[in-house]
Design an enzyme around this catalytic site. Structure first.
Site, PDB file in Angstrom:
ATOM      1  N   HIS A 296      -0.935   2.467   5.066  1.00 30.08           N
ATOM      2  CA  HIS A 296      -1.211   1.755   6.235  1.00 30.08           C
ATOM      3  C   HIS A 296      -0.317   1.223   6.374  1.00 30.08           C
ATOM      4  O   HIS A 296       0.796   0.404   6.143  1.00 30.08           O
ATOM      5  CB  HIS A 296      -2.376   0.927   5.916  1.00 30.08           C
ATOM      6  CG  HIS A 296      -2.100  -0.057   4.712  1.00 30.08           C
ATOM      7  ND1 HIS A 296      -1.465  -0.060   3.209  1.00 30.08           N
ATOM      8  CD2 HIS A 296      -1.759  -1.284   4.602  1.00 30.08           C
ATOM      9  CE1 HIS A 296      -1.097  -1.243   2.896  1.00 30.08           C
ATOM     10  NE2 HIS A 296      -1.482  -1.530   3.770  1.00 30.08           N
TER      11      HIS A 296
ATOM     12  N   ASP B  85       0.085  -3.013   8.768  1.00 29.06           N
ATOM     13  CA  ASP B  85      -0.601  -4.348   8.394  1.00 29.06           C
ATOM     14  C   ASP B  85      -1.262  -4.373   9.781  1.00 29.06           C
ATOM     15  O   ASP B  85       0.056  -4.332  10.676  1.00 29.06           O
ATOM     16  CB  ASP B  85       0.622  -5.807   8.449  1.00 29.06           C
ATOM     17  CG  ASP B  85       0.312  -4.939   6.490  1.00 29.06           C
ATOM     18  OD1 ASP B  85      -0.232  -4.572   5.708  1.00 29.06           O
ATOM     19  OD2 ASP B  85       0.913  -6.120   5.541  1.00 29.06           O
TER      20      ASP B  85
ATOM     21  N   ARG C  85      -0.701  -5.529 -11.894  1.00 33.90           N
ATOM     22  CA  ARG C  85       0.072  -5.876 -10.971  1.00 33.90           C
ATOM     23  C   ARG C  85      -0.374  -6.727 -10.089  1.00 33.90           C
ATOM     24  O   ARG C  85      -1.785  -7.080  -9.438  1.00 33.90           O
ATOM     25  CB  ARG C  85       0.932  -4.566 -10.129  1.00 33.90           C
ATOM     26  CG  ARG C  85       1.676  -5.423  -8.854  1.00 33.90           C
ATOM     27  CD  ARG C  85       2.356  -4.026  -8.082  1.00 33.90           C
ATOM     28  NE  ARG C  85       3.525  -4.433  -7.296  1.00 33.90           N
ATOM     29  CZ  ARG C  85       2.502  -4.966  -6.206  1.00 33.90           C
ATOM     30  NH1 ARG C  85       1.027  -4.832  -5.462  1.00 33.90           N
ATOM     31  NH2 ARG C  85       3.208  -5.113  -4.257  1.00 33.90           N
TER      32      ARG C  85
ATOM     33  N   HIS D  87       3.374   1.820   4.788  1.00 30.39           N
ATOM     34  CA  HIS D  87       3.651   1.021   2.876  1.00 30.39           C
ATOM     35  C   HIS D  87       2.167   1.083   2.304  1.00 30.39           C
ATOM     36  O   HIS D  87       1.297   1.702   2.749  1.00 30.39           O
ATOM     37  CB  HIS D  87       4.225  -0.120   3.450  1.00 30.39           C
ATOM     38  CG  HIS D  87       3.186  -1.610   3.751  1.00 30.39           C
ATOM     39  ND1 HIS D  87       3.443  -1.783   4.902  1.00 30.39           N
ATOM     40  CD2 HIS D  87       2.503  -2.317   2.906  1.00 30.39           C
ATOM     41  CE1 HIS D  87       2.277  -2.640   5.196  1.00 30.39           C
ATOM     42  NE2 HIS D  87       1.894  -2.748   4.226  1.00 30.39           N
TER      43      HIS D  87
END
Length: 330
Positions: free
Chosen positions: A210, A212, A276, A266
């Site tokens: 995607h 941002d 994570r 990203h």
């Protein structure tokens, strides 16, 4: 673990299809090369005029060439960053049922997990998040340590975002108050992310590819790794740097800069053994703010942030993915 969302049960149909694909040998193994993001020492902004201007030029150059860079000496203490991470871990140690019941009295819909609109495994994100309006910080619900830590982190990272936005505008030739006037605490967000261990890491993303939908994103992450981005048409794995914050250009800045600065794709890949954590700050305007390219001829039609968000939501609903800026090209 009872703190994990029920991914396997909820998305059983999609994941069963992935299993069939593996059995038929349809999954291609791709080796992703690791890269270190360009590193910028913001302490240079406090030095002499020549060094200060060179630092600003570096910020602008990496925003054009990479759309991503990392910063050190950013003004946010190591103590605040480490406390933010430890408090975040405590939040996610809560049982899933507590998190999904809006345990923290945030705005409705703040806690989210998976991808409700997913129609295939490629659209599924194996992650959970608290997407928190800055107006909700601080809060009073018995988690006073989390509230105070989040307030310190949010305040300092918001100042950093405004400073970087002003520099990027200046390097385009604009001494602009646009970001101070339109990107307020009432319009920006903090997002605490957790990516649980995934039993089928080669089949599912932690966060699907995607861009941002904001002006700038500032990310603090742990040392597990998993963030990947596109550079020169290839995917690269970002090497974690515990001393740095990651900054990336969002769609709105690409449109505002008339394609000078790049909002790049990203994603986050999953890990079979290790969870994570990351925390992201999103510099967003009010819904009524009009985004107009600062140069002519403009590459994009003028649009409001509300229009942009609505188009993204419509595309995700119809296509299962975001289209983004190409919808608004002239």
């Amino acid at each position: 673990m009872d703190m994990d969302p029920p991914f396997l049960e909820t998305y059983k149909t999609l994941l069963d299809k992935a299993t069939e694909g593996r059995a038929n040998g349809q999954k291609e193994v791709v080796i992703i090369e690791e890269c270190e993001l360009p590193l910028i020492d913001l302490g240079r902004l406090k030095l002499g005029k020549l060094e200060k201007e060179q630092c600003k030029s570096d910020i602008a150059r990496e925003s054009q060439e990479w759309g991503f860079f990392q910063v050190v000496n950013h003004g946010i203490s190591r103590e605040i960053l480490e406390k933010m991470m430890s408090e975040q871990v405590k939040v996610y140690r809560q049982p899933f049922n507590n998190k999904s019941k809006e345990l923290f009295n945030f705005s409705s819909g703040t806690y989210r997990w998976g991808t409700p609109t997913a129609t295939c495994r490629e659209q599924l994100s194996w992650s959970e998040a608290f997407h928190i309006p800055m107006n909700d910080i601080p809060f009073s619900n018995g988690f006073s340590s989390l509230s105070s830590t989040m307030e310190q982190f949010a305040t300092t990272v918001a100042d950093l975002a405004q400073k970087l936005a002003a520099i990027l505008a200046e390097k385009l030739g604009f001494k602009s108050n646009f970001f101070q006037e339109n990107c307020l605490s009432s319009t920006c967000y903090l997002r605490m992310n957790r990516y649980p261990p995934c039993p089928i890491p080669s089949e599912v993303f932690g966060l699907m590819p995607h861009t941002d939908s904001d002006f700038l994103t500032i990310l603090y992450q742990d040392e597990v790794g998993g963030l990947q981005l596109v550079k020169d048409g290839k995917w690269f794995a970002v090497k974690p740097n515990p001393e740095a914050l990651i900054v990336n250009i969002g769609d709105l800045f690409q449109a505002w800069s008339n394609d000078v600065y790049k909002s790049v794709q990203h994603r986050v890949v999953t890990n079979p053994r290790v969870e994570r954590f990351s925390t992201a700050y999103f510099l967003c305007p009010s819904c009524d703010t009009e985004i107009q390219s600062c140069y002519e001829p403009s590459v994009y039609k003028k649009f409001s942030f509300r229009m942009y968000r609505q188009q993204v939501q419509d595309d995700v609903k119809k296509l299962g993915r975001k289209v983004g800026l190409p919808r608004f090209r002239v």
